[in-house]
Write an enzyme that holds these catalytic residues in place. Sequence first.
Site, PDB file in Angstrom:
ATOM      1  N   CYS A 160     -11.914 -11.533  25.958  1.00 24.27           N
ATOM      2  CA  CYS A 160     -11.850 -11.010  24.599  1.00 24.27           C
ATOM      3  C   CYS A 160     -11.035 -11.980  23.757  1.00 24.27           C
ATOM      4  CB  CYS A 160     -11.225  -9.616  24.574  1.00 24.27           C
ATOM      5  SG  CYS A 160     -11.095  -8.934  22.907  1.00 24.27           S
ATOM      6  N   GLU A 336       6.115  11.397   6.391  1.00 23.75           N
ATOM      7  CA  GLU A 336       5.037  11.122   7.347  1.00 23.75           C
ATOM      8  C   GLU A 336       4.674  12.408   8.083  1.00 23.75           C
ATOM      9  OE1 GLU A 336       2.290   9.990   9.970  1.00 23.75           O
ATOM     10  OE2 GLU A 336       2.970   8.677   8.362  1.00 23.75           O
ATOM     11  N   CYS A 412      -6.498   1.043   3.334  1.00 25.28           N
ATOM     12  CA  CYS A 412      -7.403   0.461   4.325  1.00 25.28           C
ATOM     13  C   CYS A 412      -8.849   0.847   4.014  1.00 25.28           C
ATOM     14  CB  CYS A 412      -7.024   0.897   5.737  1.00 25.28           C
ATOM     15  SG  CYS A 412      -7.046   2.690   5.982  1.00 25.28           S
TER      16      CYS A 412
END
Length: 454
Positions: A160, A336, A412
């Site tokens: 990988c 959070e 994102c």
Amino acid sequence: MAAEGKAIAKVNDLVIFVPYVVPGDVVDLQIKRKKNKYAEAEAVKFHELSPVRAVPFCQHYGVCGGCKWQVLPYSEQIRYKQKQVEDNLRRIGKIELPEISPILGSAKTEFYRNKLEFTFSNKRWLTNDEVRQDVKYDQMNAVGFHIPGAFDKVLAIEKCWLQDDISNRIRNAVRDYAYEHDYSFINLRTQEGMLRNLIIRTSSTGELMVIVICKITEDHEMELFKQLLQFIADSFPEITSLLYIINNKCNDTINDLDVHVFKGKDHMFEEMEGLRFKVGPKSFYQTNSEQAYNLYKIAREFAGLTGKELVYDLYTGTGTIANFVSRQARQVIGIEYVPEAIEDAKVNAEINEIKNALFYAGDMKDMLTQEFINQHGRPDVIITDPPRAGMHQDVVDVILFAEPKRIVYVSCNPATQARDLQLLDGKYKVKAVQPVDMFPHTHHVENVVLLELR
């Protein structure tokens, strides 16, 4: 290229999404799925290759499901990511925008990840070439990555290109030892078998963490498992944390399971600008360390801190951004959802002797309320880094109530970011946009936006 990384073809106004091809390829397509307004297809024959096509460098390309954009030169990858950000902000957001800054590419396009998780399975995926050979394979155990759409099948990975080569050497050594000593690999359907998962984490400090996850139902299996761990320890003395987890459940989640130390420490560290961040086996940390540092520097620059500001860091995770900007702020408050992440954030603040950061755990829409604002003070700056789904409407409403001078929105998913920017547009003007490529050879892109109160 479409947002999911697929190329687009059109036939009589029908939009067709095709993976593993690039603009300019001339191909025969086979429709695999058809909807009212679009179809999905695969290329079955190439007549002409695009002049911008690159040769994939990975032997597993097209099978494992990762790094799908290897067929594009990196300069083309980031061009399409730039376009993806611009299209999302303009078409979905429909708001006034400044000139969007050129995307910040990743210095490393190979071996850039600091974490990989491999799966063991007794059902190795056979590639098309292997199937065509019509050979009976004696060894059907594999350690590698899940095949998309076939949860119980695993593609055996030889090399990988995402993580430092020590990762390949450890994985292949564990595989060979398990083959030689006839260890059982998990059957993901029946949940029978010993070896389940292998997680390898590296850090910028040179530390190396290996976590082996197994299923143990009989006493003699534990002895066999410890022999494997000893083999790993002896073969790779550079490992600073060799850990194991016993998972006898029917799923691969480990958050509720105990971690045992076989050798070394139960953690490692990442470093940025003299700050040390503790990373445990379950801790979240951005998987591209070097590019994460660049992302955080952009967020800090956009925040425009002078040392006098109260900063709210929403979706703070393990508090990396909050602790990173704390030296330039009067006080930072991080919120959070995951309690364990907040505990990590507090530990990191303590390690770095940060006295002006407070952290709270809870669902964002329940924690960030007008009462919370009234109790802790109106923020001068809000930094928000939500999950892919973006921010809940209630969170947006409280941000509008708080009226910080600046909002730094790290995303994102530029599509949901664009939606949220539209919701903020009544009070806030977008002043700067900076795309960042965290994941070369994928279609994913991060984007940082600075908003200022009108």
